[in-house]
Write an enzyme that holds these catalytic residues in place. Sequence first.
Site, PDB file in Angstrom:
ATOM      1  N   ASN A  88      27.908 -18.496 -62.915  1.00  0.00           N
ATOM      2  CA  ASN A  88      28.030 -19.729 -63.698  1.00  0.00           C
ATOM      3  C   ASN A  88      27.046 -19.791 -64.857  1.00  0.00           C
ATOM      4  OD1 ASN A  88      26.445 -19.947 -61.136  1.00  0.00           O
ATOM      5  ND2 ASN A  88      25.714 -21.818 -62.104  1.00  0.00           N
ATOM      6  N   GLN A  93      34.001 -20.088 -61.042  1.00  0.00           N
ATOM      7  CA  GLN A  93      34.037 -19.945 -62.507  1.00  0.00           C
ATOM      8  C   GLN A  93      35.155 -19.016 -62.991  1.00  0.00           C
ATOM      9  OE1 GLN A  93      32.369 -21.732 -64.585  1.00  0.00           O
ATOM     10  NE2 GLN A  93      30.869 -22.689 -63.220  1.00  0.00           N
ATOM     11  N   SER A 129      36.782 -25.240 -57.339  1.00  0.00           N
ATOM     12  CA  SER A 129      36.698 -26.678 -57.665  1.00  0.00           C
ATOM     13  C   SER A 129      37.621 -26.952 -58.843  1.00  0.00           C
ATOM     14  CB  SER A 129      35.274 -27.042 -58.112  1.00  0.00           C
ATOM     15  OG  SER A 129      34.551 -27.663 -57.098  1.00  0.00           O
ATOM     16  N   HIS A 146      37.709 -29.275 -61.079  1.00  0.00           N
ATOM     17  CA  HIS A 146      37.164 -29.751 -62.364  1.00  0.00           C
ATOM     18  C   HIS A 146      36.629 -28.612 -63.235  1.00  0.00           C
ATOM     19  CE1 HIS A 146      32.682 -29.654 -61.610  1.00  0.00           C
ATOM     20  NE2 HIS A 146      33.122 -29.523 -60.376  1.00  0.00           N
ATOM     21  N   THR A 194      42.311 -38.483 -44.809  1.00  0.00           N
ATOM     22  CA  THR A 194      43.505 -38.787 -45.594  1.00  0.00           C
ATOM     23  C   THR A 194      43.409 -38.124 -46.967  1.00  0.00           C
ATOM     24  OG1 THR A 194      43.663 -40.885 -44.453  1.00  0.00           O
ATOM     25  CG2 THR A 194      44.898 -40.696 -46.508  1.00  0.00           C
ATOM     26  N   CYS A 203      23.640 -28.063 -61.922  1.00  0.00           N
ATOM     27  CA  CYS A 203      23.057 -28.568 -60.681  1.00  0.00           C
ATOM     28  C   CYS A 203      21.539 -28.471 -60.697  1.00  0.00           C
ATOM     29  CB  CYS A 203      23.608 -27.802 -59.482  1.00  0.00           C
ATOM     30  SG  CYS A 203      25.378 -27.843 -59.490  1.00  0.00           S
TER      31      CYS A 203
HETATM   32  N1  PLP Z   1      29.756 -22.344 -57.304  1.00  0.00           N
HETATM   33  C1  PLP Z   1      29.632 -22.161 -58.632  1.00  0.00           C
HETATM   34  C2  PLP Z   1      29.594 -20.770 -59.182  1.00  0.00           C
HETATM   35  C3  PLP Z   1      29.548 -23.263 -59.480  1.00  0.00           C
HETATM   36  O1  PLP Z   1      29.421 -23.068 -60.802  1.00  0.00           O
HETATM   37  C4  PLP Z   1      29.578 -24.559 -58.914  1.00  0.00           C
HETATM   38  C5  PLP Z   1      29.409 -25.744 -59.793  1.00  0.00           C
HETATM   39  O2  PLP Z   1      28.745 -25.670 -60.801  1.00  0.00           O
HETATM   40  C6  PLP Z   1      29.733 -24.691 -57.528  1.00  0.00           C
HETATM   41  C7  PLP Z   1      29.821 -23.567 -56.757  1.00  0.00           C
HETATM   42  C8  PLP Z   1      29.814 -26.043 -56.877  1.00  0.00           C
HETATM   43  O3  PLP Z   1      30.945 -26.723 -57.332  1.00  0.00           O
HETATM   44  P1  PLP Z   1      31.097 -28.313 -57.133  1.00  0.00           P
HETATM   45  O4  PLP Z   1      29.866 -28.923 -57.731  1.00  0.00           O
HETATM   46  O5  PLP Z   1      32.331 -28.664 -57.872  1.00  0.00           O
HETATM   47  O6  PLP Z   1      31.187 -28.561 -55.660  1.00  0.00           O
END
Ligand code: PLP
Length: 382
Positions: free
Chosen positions: A151, A179, A199, A201, A237, A327
Amino acid sequence: MQRIYLDNNSTTRPAPEVVEAMAPWMHERHANPSSPHPAGEASADAIRAARGQVASLLNCSPSEVCFTSGASESIATAFASAQATAPEARRKLIVSHAEHSAVKYNAQRAEEEGWDLAVIGVDEEGQLDRERLLSEIDSSCAFVSLILANNETGVLSDLQGVGEACRSAGASLHVDAVQAPGKMELDVGNLDCDFLSLSAHKFHGPAGVGILYVRSGQTFRPLIVGGPQEDQRRAGTENVAAVVGLGVAAQLAHTRSLDTTSLASMELLRDTLEQRLLASLPGSRANGAGSLRVPSTSNLYLGGLEAAYVLAVIGQDGVDASAGSACNATSTAPSPVLMAMGRNEAQASGSLRFSLSAHTTAEEIDRTGDIVIAAVQALRSL
Ligand code: PLP
């Protein structure tokens, strides 16, 4: 003037097709998919369709797709399942120094609980130490979790042969592919993994919904128990609108990942920005550029300035980018991933990430180049 968004590895704008597909499921079509009436059946059908769309993206069977609240939950579920179902004699987990915190902290927690943790290093281009990795996968190993596309740097892990090594040793393999969708082809058969997390998003779907791929026949123990949803793998749900949006996003990502022309244009835009900044800013360096990378990501050390200052200035001038993982954005610690690649603290805290999407334009890349060069020159002159 419109802002330029180059922080797509943090999150992406939901595609118009996604928002449009979700809308009815937040208005009149609100029934619980477990309800035994026609409205409930329509919701169940919508979830079934989305499961098929995800299965096409991953080249797996729809029954192997489990919807979750996002990759963090998927990853925690894979760890918990592997730990709970491992025989007594298997107490080793393997991850790498290039993992996202969602994997790293599950591994650290397991270590606190008495698991034996092997953390595989990466070289200065972000490549896994494959020799050490393969030598650690032995009969004491229960679970291996590795990132596919980093990421922070976009560097692709070479996972060739890792699945086979895990299978021979009796361990299971989880791939954090968060990613990857829309930036490269994804095929769980080629990846040869038992679990895989995504994910929505991160690929123009809604936040708060994700996928855990669980290979058919894989021993599995759910993390969230309660109702029988998701074939007893994840109680609760379903969020029908989010799952429908995820399905459409998966379909769009699948199409994009097969479109080599559009992947090449994204890569060209990334390289144009990177090369211009490297040429104009003495002392700058691209982290991980010597490795294969997803075409969206550029991680640049801009030569002795704190990334936070550069981000603040370019942010004022209309460019949204970031320094490493979203994060860790509130942490002042330098990126552990860049430190693992041998960068010192100043180099790690002086590195910025630009992450493009399929919607990034040449004009935006041009303007970003102007803005970043002006910002760095102004800060250097202070
Ligand atoms: N793994 C990677 C490589 C990510 O880039 C991310 C989010 O930045 C995650 C896991 C965690 O994803 P989420 O925050 O959507 O749970």
